[in-house]
Design a protein around this motif. Structure first.
Motif, PDB file in Angstrom:
ATOM      1  N   THR A  48       1.618  -2.896  -6.489  1.00 41.33           N
ATOM      2  CA  THR A  48       1.104  -1.787  -5.700  1.00 41.33           C
ATOM      3  C   THR A  48      -0.405  -1.746  -5.946  1.00 41.33           C
ATOM      4  O   THR A  48      -0.920  -2.397  -6.857  1.00 41.33           O
ATOM      5  N   ILE A  49      -1.092  -0.972  -5.144  1.00 43.07           N
ATOM      6  CA  ILE A  49      -2.546  -0.870  -5.266  1.00 43.07           C
ATOM      7  C   ILE A  49      -2.890   0.139  -6.360  1.00 43.07           C
ATOM      8  O   ILE A  49      -2.390   1.259  -6.364  1.00 43.07           O
ATOM      9  N   TRP A  73      -2.664  -5.862   7.391  1.00 42.91           N
ATOM     10  CA  TRP A  73      -1.623  -5.099   6.697  1.00 42.91           C
ATOM     11  C   TRP A  73      -0.511  -4.808   7.691  1.00 42.91           C
ATOM     12  O   TRP A  73      -0.745  -4.213   8.736  1.00 42.91           O
ATOM     13  N   ASP A 119       0.852  -1.189   0.000  1.00 46.02           N
ATOM     14  CA  ASP A 119       0.000   0.000   0.000  1.00 46.02           C
ATOM     15  C   ASP A 119       0.890   1.242   0.000  1.00 46.02           C
ATOM     16  O   ASP A 119       2.128   1.139  -0.015  1.00 46.02           O
TER      17      ASP A 119
END
Length: 173
Positions: A110-111, A132, A30
Motif C-alpha cells: 500500500t502507499i 492507475w 492506493d
C-alpha cells in the motif's frame, strides 16, 4: 521466495540461456483499490514495437534483497514510499530472444507516502507513463490483452500475480 509460476517462452525460438536476471516487482494499491501499471513504449527494439503494460519494478542490484529492491523500484518508478503487506511469490520465465532467464519476485504494497521519483536512464527510455486502474479493471485488461511477442509473455507473468493479490485482499476484507 517460492516459485509459483514456471513459464516458457513460446514466442521466440530457444537457442540458449546466457544470462539470468533477478527482478523485484510490486502490486501497489492506493486508498481507492487501484493498482499502478507502467506503460512501456519503444518504437522498435529487438522485440519489435513495444506498447504494453507491466507492474512496476526492476532488477536487483548487487546483493540487494528482493523486498528492498521492490521498495526502491516503487520509489524510483512511481515516486512513492510503500508499506509491505504480503509476499506474493516468484515467477520464473524466459526471454529467448535475448537469451535470458528471469526470476521476478512479487510483493503487495500500500502507499505510505510520497517519495523521490528518479528513473534510471534506461527506464526513462522505456516507461512512457504510470496509469492507475481498479484491480478488477487491471485483471480484465490483462485477460483480454492479445498482443503477441513480449507483450504476451508479460501478460502471462502479470495476470496470475494480480489475481493472487485480489484473492489476498478479498480474504482480508
Amino acid at each position: 521466495m517460492k516459485i509459483i509460476l514456471d513459464l516458457v517462452d513460446d514466442q521466440y525460438p530457444f537457442v540458449e540461456v546466457r544470462k539470468t536476471r533477478h527482478a523485484a516487482r510490486g502490486v501497489v494499491l492506493d486508498s481507492n483499490g487501484r493498482v499502478a501499471l507502467t506503460h512501456l513504449f519503444v518504437e522498435v527494439d529487438k522485440f519489435g514495437g513495444r506498447n504494453y503494460y507491466e507492474l512496476p519494478g526492476g532488477g536487483l542490484k548487487d546483493n540487494e534483497h528482493p523486498l528492498a529492491a521492490a521498495k526502491r523500484e516503487m520509489e524510483e518508478e512511481l515516486g512513492l514510499r510503500v508499506k509491505f503487506l504480503k509476499e506474493l511469490g516468484c515467477v520464473h520465465d524466459f526471454y529467448n530472444l535475448i537469451f535470458q532467464e528471469n526470476y521476478s519476485h512479487y510483493f503487495l504494497f500500500t502507499i505510505e507516502g510520497k517519495g523521490q521519483k528518479a528513473l534510471e536512464p534506461r527506464e526513462s527510455l522505456l516507461i512512457d507513463r504510470v496509469d492507475w486502474l481498479d484491480l478488477e479493471e487491471a485483471i480484465d485488461f490483462f485477460e483480454s490483452y492479445e498482443m503477441p511477442g513480449v507483450g504476451l509473455l508479460v501478460k502471462r507473468r502479470e495476470l496470475p500475480i494480480l489475481k493472487l493479490a485480489k484473492q489476498f485482499i478479498e480474504k482480508t476484507n
